[in-house]
Scaffold this active site. Structure first.
Site, mmCIF file in Angstrom:
data_model
loop_
_atom_site.group_PDB
_atom_site.id
_atom_site.type_symbol
_atom_site.label_atom_id
_atom_site.label_comp_id
_atom_site.label_asym_id
_atom_site.label_seq_id
_atom_site.Cartn_x
_atom_site.Cartn_y
_atom_site.Cartn_z
ATOM 1 N N LYS A 162 -26.328 -2.506 26.622
ATOM 2 C CA LYS A 162 -27.521 -1.649 26.595
ATOM 3 C C LYS A 162 -27.795 -1.076 27.993
ATOM 4 O O LYS A 162 -28.104 0.112 28.138
ATOM 5 C CB LYS A 162 -28.735 -2.447 26.079
ATOM 6 C CG LYS A 162 -28.639 -2.746 24.585
ATOM 7 C CD LYS A 162 -29.740 -3.670 24.071
ATOM 8 C CE LYS A 162 -29.470 -4.032 22.604
ATOM 9 N NZ LYS A 162 -30.510 -4.867 21.985
ATOM 10 N N GLN A 166 -34.603 -9.312 23.590
ATOM 11 C CA GLN A 166 -33.366 -9.590 22.870
ATOM 12 C C GLN A 166 -33.524 -10.815 21.970
ATOM 13 O O GLN A 166 -34.042 -11.848 22.398
ATOM 14 C CB GLN A 166 -32.216 -9.795 23.883
ATOM 15 C CG GLN A 166 -30.844 -9.902 23.251
ATOM 16 C CD GLN A 166 -30.420 -8.632 22.509
ATOM 17 O OE1 GLN A 166 -30.785 -7.524 22.891
ATOM 18 N NE2 GLN A 166 -29.672 -8.806 21.435
ATOM 19 N N ASP A 203 -37.362 -1.135 19.780
ATOM 20 C CA ASP A 203 -36.562 -1.798 18.736
ATOM 21 C C ASP A 203 -37.090 -1.426 17.347
ATOM 22 O O ASP A 203 -36.396 -1.638 16.347
ATOM 23 C CB ASP A 203 -36.641 -3.324 18.889
ATOM 24 C CG ASP A 203 -35.403 -3.922 19.535
ATOM 25 O OD1 ASP A 203 -34.318 -3.316 19.408
ATOM 26 O OD2 ASP A 203 -35.530 -5.001 20.151
HETATM 27 N N1 LIG Z 1 -33.952 -7.109 20.292
HETATM 28 C C1 LIG Z 1 -32.902 -7.018 19.468
HETATM 29 N N2 LIG Z 1 -32.169 -8.111 19.206
HETATM 30 C C2 LIG Z 1 -31.096 -7.997 18.357
HETATM 31 C C3 LIG Z 1 -30.752 -6.745 17.765
HETATM 32 C C4 LIG Z 1 -31.565 -5.626 18.072
HETATM 33 O O1 LIG Z 1 -31.346 -4.491 17.565
HETATM 34 N N3 LIG Z 1 -32.619 -5.799 18.916
HETATM 35 N N4 LIG Z 1 -29.610 -6.620 16.993
HETATM 36 C C5 LIG Z 1 -28.603 -7.673 17.046
HETATM 37 C C6 LIG Z 1 -27.694 -7.591 18.231
HETATM 38 N N5 LIG Z 1 -27.424 -6.252 18.769
HETATM 39 C C7 LIG Z 1 -28.374 -5.622 19.501
HETATM 40 O O2 LIG Z 1 -29.144 -6.190 20.185
HETATM 41 C C8 LIG Z 1 -26.120 -5.688 18.753
HETATM 42 C C9 LIG Z 1 -25.097 -6.281 18.073
HETATM 43 C C10 LIG Z 1 -23.797 -5.759 18.169
HETATM 44 C C11 LIG Z 1 -23.555 -4.643 18.952
HETATM 45 C C12 LIG Z 1 -22.189 -4.099 19.157
HETATM 46 O O3 LIG Z 1 -22.044 -3.050 19.726
HETATM 47 N N6 LIG Z 1 -21.177 -4.808 18.753
HETATM 48 C C13 LIG Z 1 -19.823 -4.396 19.038
HETATM 49 C C14 LIG Z 1 -19.012 -5.606 19.403
HETATM 50 C C15 LIG Z 1 -19.491 -6.235 20.672
HETATM 51 C C16 LIG Z 1 -18.841 -7.583 20.936
HETATM 52 O O4 LIG Z 1 -17.748 -7.596 21.470
HETATM 53 O O5 LIG Z 1 -19.447 -8.611 20.587
HETATM 54 C C17 LIG Z 1 -19.258 -3.674 17.831
HETATM 55 O O6 LIG Z 1 -19.659 -4.001 16.704
HETATM 56 O O7 LIG Z 1 -18.434 -2.803 18.052
HETATM 57 C C18 LIG Z 1 -24.596 -4.040 19.593
HETATM 58 C C19 LIG Z 1 -25.873 -4.558 19.505
HETATM 59 C C20 LIG Z 1 -29.299 -9.031 17.103
HETATM 60 N N7 LIG Z 1 -30.320 -9.069 18.107
#
Ligand SMILES: Nc1nc2c(c(=O)[nH]1)N[C@@H](CN(C=O)c1ccc(C(=O)N[C@@H](CCC(=O)O)C(=O)O)cc1)CN2
Ligand SMILES: [Mg+2]
Length: 300
Positions: free
Chosen positions: A58, A102, A125
């Site tokens: 982020k 987060q 969020d």
């Molecule tokens: N405050 C928040 N907490 C959480 C959220 C959220 O939207 N707001 N969502 C999820 C986690 N998340 C963002 O925070 C999130 C999860 C996955 C990815 C992402 O880009 N994943 C990659 C792989 C990354 C890796 O190597 O692990 C992909 O899928 O290509 C971004 C954001 C829970 N908590």
């Protein structure tokens, strides 16, 4: 024609890059007009590996589009009262346009209490009950990032949703419940008939097989198998579970909620993990921050 080729892959990474380029252009215009650039703050509690990665990404995404960013880190023994005090500081900091806490938080902290403490106009969020309520009512709102990212991804891929049966698996407050609401809205990019399935749903596989669009957001690696998907369905995989794997340098592999090897050959379009929904979540967070900075939803 075989659908087993990579041509049915939905490239969330590229779509997120496109959105970030659009945001960067807006930020450049704000700068050129002598205006302040949007400023996102993130609170990270503890050292969960996934959370560390997501928050780092982020912050990097903010740099990419020209936003200012601030990362506030606390150890996992921070008390709920202390965390609420930090939230209040950000609520009142005129420099910060939007911020996130987060998730997940340590067990001794009530996430609902923390989310409710965030001022809705800074809740980028889109988790605050005010933003969720406005979304349900069809009023302008800061929308939750993963659900709006899924809708945007379908739209930008030219995937028709109107009148389609969408089966959402998982009813979390972050993804399953809000995406089921968004997809049912009377919008050009939605208008689906939605069935929301969860851990108590009977005949889940049977219901899934009736779906034109499957959204898997249950947090169980490879839960959706080939026998659950109708040939030609669109499959959106929200899962990103780290599964231990000693053969990998990182010590884990990332698994989606869909058994990709079984389902990809059947699907007309499918998101990969990684590179599908995840990057869209971050792009939509940036978009919310831009909207918050511009006072688009809650005029300043
Ligand atoms: N405050 C928040 N907490 C959480 C959220 C959220 O939207 N707001 N969502 C999820 C986690 N998340 C963002 O925070 C999130 C999860 C996955 C990815 C992402 O880009 N994943 C990659 C792989 C990354 C890796 O190597 O692990 C992909 O899928 O290509 C971004 C954001 C829970 N908590
Ligand atoms: Mg993904």
């Amino acid at each position: 024609m075989s659908l087993t080729t990579t041509s049915n892959l939905i490239d969330g990474k590229q779509t997120a890059e496109d959105i970030k380029a659009e945001i960067a252009a807006e930020v450049a215009a704000l700068k050129a007009a002598g205006k302040k650039v949007p400023h996102l703050a993130a609170i990270l509690v503890g050292h969960d590996g996934g959370s560390e990665t997501y928050v780092r990404n982020k912050v990097l995404a903010c740099e990419r589009v020209g936003f200012a960013s601030t990362l506030l880190r606390y150890e996992d023994d921070i008390t709920e009262a202390e965390l609420l005090a930090k939230v209040d500081e950000l609520n009142h900091d005129p420099e910060i346009d939007g911020f996130i806490v987060q998730l997940p938080l340590p067990k001794h902290i009530d996430p609902e209490k923390v989310i409710e403490a965030i001022r809705p106009e800074k809740d980028v969020d889109g988790f605050h009950p005010m933003n969720i309520g406005r979304m349900v009512a069809g009023l302008p709102a800061l929308l939750p990032a993963t659900p709006s990212g899924i809708v945007e991804l379908l739209a930008r891929q030219g995937i028709k949703t109107s009148g389609k049966h969408c089966v959402v698996i998982g009813r979390s407050n972050i993804v399953g419940t809000p995406v089921s609401i968004l997809l049912a809205k009377n919008l050009d990019t939605a208008n689906c008939t939605v069935t929301l399935c969860h851990s108590r749903t009977q005949n889940l596989a049977e219901i899934c097989r009736t779906a034109d669009i499957v959204v898997a957001a249950i947090g169980r690696p490879e839960f959706v198998t080939g026998d659950m998907v109708r040939p030609g369905a669109v499959v959106i995989d929200v899962g990103t579970t780290r599964v231990a794997d000693a053969t990998k340098k990182s010590g884990y592999v990332l698994k989606g909620d869909v058994n990709f090897a079984e389902v990809a050959p059947l699907a007309s379009a499918i998101t990969p993990v990684p590179g599908g929904v995840g990057p869209m979540t971050i792009a939509m967070l940036l978009l919310n921050t831009l909207r918050a900075a511009k006072g688009e939803i809650y005029p300043r």
